[in-house]
Design an enzyme around this catalytic site. Structure first.
Site, PDB file in Angstrom:
ATOM      1  N   THR A 338       0.816  -1.211   0.000  1.00  0.00           N
ATOM      2  CA  THR A 338       0.000   0.000   0.000  1.00  0.00           C
ATOM      3  C   THR A 338       0.857   1.272   0.000  1.00  0.00           C
ATOM      4  OG1 THR A 338      -0.209  -0.279   2.391  1.00  0.00           O
ATOM      5  CG2 THR A 338      -2.051  -1.010   1.055  1.00  0.00           C
ATOM      6  N   SER A 364       1.305   8.697   4.988  1.00  0.00           N
ATOM      7  CA  SER A 364       0.772   8.630   3.626  1.00  0.00           C
ATOM      8  C   SER A 364       1.929   8.865   2.675  1.00  0.00           C
ATOM      9  CB  SER A 364      -0.308   9.696   3.413  1.00  0.00           C
ATOM     10  OG  SER A 364      -0.669   9.756   2.052  1.00  0.00           O
ATOM     11  N   ARG A 365       2.219   7.891   1.822  1.00  0.00           N
ATOM     12  CA  ARG A 365       3.371   8.026   0.921  1.00  0.00           C
ATOM     13  C   ARG A 365       3.064   8.928  -0.272  1.00  0.00           C
ATOM     14  NH1 ARG A 365       3.636   2.299   2.082  1.00  0.00           N
ATOM     15  NH2 ARG A 365       4.921   2.087   3.927  1.00  0.00           N
ATOM     16  N   VAL A 366       1.799   9.288  -0.434  1.00  0.00           N
ATOM     17  CA  VAL A 366       1.452  10.260  -1.475  1.00  0.00           C
ATOM     18  C   VAL A 366       1.602  11.675  -0.909  1.00  0.00           C
ATOM     19  CG1 VAL A 366      -0.422  11.118  -2.937  1.00  0.00           C
ATOM     20  CG2 VAL A 366      -0.047   8.664  -2.703  1.00  0.00           C
TER      21      VAL A 366
END
Length: 506
Positions: A338, A364-366
């Protein structure tokens, strides 16, 4: 009449010569053994992996094992209706589920059949449950926020359309509550929602459907239910069926939110099937391909580029941990697939902090790509302030004398934690989230008693709506706090506090 033996023998020889065996043995097989939802079938030489087979009494089966002399089939129905020696026929097609707009507002099982008592679903369109995920060149980077209506998530771990964000935590920490609130918040935002219940109780699914109906959210939602009372094959198939339904909408250029609740039970159902099919067990008795089980599912969630319609699937998989152990096999697998995780903690939940999100372990990697400029302006320093608070809080427990700056950090952190509290089924508009974070960031509430923080925020927001609604409209439209809006909002807040703050200082 005289019978000529030579003529008769010549005729028979001619018939034998022209006789062709047209029986195709590859299309029909027979059951060797059956039990625990698994059938071993002999005689299907040309069968495909993942193909649907039909047994007597209209019981369907899914081919999962291809051996030299037999195939292993998982039954998608009542295995008591299947007996040894029964004839099995090929369908020559892989498993498909019905898709399309007719599915909206319906509750279906893992095969796409309605279970809500509202009659048949009138659609001829179907899609295979297993497809290869879109390739790199058909995708676009995530750039549009998917507003959850939960301030802590939108500020600290923002979710974008096309992202895959894991919701992870122990049982009874509010994982499903976050998912349901996110669905409720999509009303009027042109997002289609799909909720896949895997191994949940029938009563739990019924409560969720009732709650969604009461908020008018079933109009844009599809519920795919494979409940705890159903056999493992249906629990295994359910998330793929839900994803196939979502892909139909994505192919039309629409945005879809899909929730898998939860993938821990999905992995357990697949482990049961694999062990019954005599596949080799690995770590924690899961089969070797359990990573691929979830990666091929979650990789199908993406944001397509404009040339491919520009649709998206946002996936929120849920995973249950045991005693907060995120280093277990399934949690680590899914964390690595994810684009971030929202980690829920029992201690915070029991302390009354709802949602019980651990700001340090959640990521959150975004990141900022899925946030509006306005949200970045008010949330930029939030994570650092919470980290400082958590660090200083451990010192405060010893009861030693703290200097003034440390006391201020702790007080401000406690105020922030109160601001980030939110009731269930009460998602906020983006403007309200920004207003509350703006007030907290500028330390207007640091001298207000903690039990009055939410009351004063609510009263202040109503005051702003009555006095200067254009400020909120500007934030919604421009998606940023420009200097003029900031000046107006500051003046409004200070005016409100001047008049009413004394009412909340007790």
């Amino acid at each position: 009449m005289k019978i000529n033996a030579n003529e008769i023998s010549a005729l028979i020889k001619k018939q034998i010569k022209s006789y062709e065996n047209k029986v195709d043995s590859s299309d029909v097989g027979s059951v060797i053994s059956v039990g625990d939802g698994i059938a071993i079938v002999y005689g299907l030489d040309d069968v495909m992996n993942g193909e649907l087979l039909i047994f007597p009494h209209d019981v369907y089966g899914l081919v999962m094992n291809l051996e030299i002399d037999h195939v292993g089939v998982v039954l998608l129905g009542d295995d008591s209706l299947v007996k040894e020696g029964d004839t099995v026929k090929r369908t020559k097609r892989v498993m498909e589920v019905p898709v399309g707009n007719a599915m909206l507002g319906r509750v279906v099982n893992a095969l796409g059949q309605p279970i809500d008592g509202k009659g048949d679903i009138k659609t001829n369109a179907t899609r295979p449950i297993e497809v290869i995920a879109p390739g790199v060149m058909t995708r676009k980077s995530v750039d549009t926020p998917l507003e959850t209506g939960i301030t802590m998530i939108d500020a600290i771990t923002p979710i974008g359309r096309g992202q895959r964000e894991l919701i992870i935590g122990d049982r009874q920490t509010g994982k499903t509550a976050i998912a349901i609130d996110t669905i409720i918040n999509q009303k009027g935002k042109d997002v289609i929602c799909i909720y896949v219940a895997i191994g949940q109780k029938n009563s739990t699914v019924a409560q969720i459907v009732d709650k969604l109906k009461s908020f008018g959210s079933m109009d844009y939602t599809i519920v795919v239910a494979a409940t705890a009372s159903e056999p493992s094959p249906l629990l295994y198939v359910a998330p793929y069926a839900g994803c196939a339904i979502a892909e139909e909408f994505m192919s039309q250029g629409k945005d879809v939110l899909i929730i898998y609740d939860d993938l821990s039970k999905h992995a357990v159902s697949y482990r049961a099937l694999s062990l019954l099919l005599k596949r080799s067990p690995g770590r924690e008795a899961y089969p070797g391909d359990v990573f691929y089980l979830h990666s091929r599912l979650l990789e199908r969630a993406c944001k397509l580029n404009e040339a491919n319609g520009g649709g998206s699937i946002t996936a929120l998989p849920i995973v249950e941990t045991q005693s907060g152990d995120i280093s277990a096999y399934i949690p680590t697998n899914i964390i690595s697939i994810t684009d971030g995780q929202i980690f829920l903690v029992t201690d915070l939940f029991n302390a009354g902090q709802r949602p019980a999100i651990d700001a340090g372990l959640s990521v959150s990697r975004v990141g900022g790509d899925a946030q509006t400029k306005a949200m970045k302006q008010v949330a930029r320093s939030l994570k650092i302030e919470l980290a400082n608070f958590n660090e200083m809080k451990s010192f405060a427990q010893f009861g030693s004398d703290l200097d003034e700056s440390t006391q201020n950090i702790i007080k401000h952190g406690e105020v922030l934690m109160r601001v980030l509290r939110q009731g269930q089924y009460a998602p906020y508009d983006m403007e309200r989230e920004i207003y509350e974070l703006f007030v907290a960031k500028n330390k207007y509430l640091d001298d207000v008693p903690l039990h009055n923080i939410k009351k004063i925020l609510e009263a202040g927001y109503k005051y702003l709506i009555n006095k200067d609604k254009d400020v909120l409209a500007s934030i919604r439209k421009e998606k940023e706090i420009n200097p003029a809006v900031e000046k107006k909002m500051t003046a409004n807040i200070e005016q409100f506090l001047k008049i009413y703050k004394k009412d909340y200082l007790e």
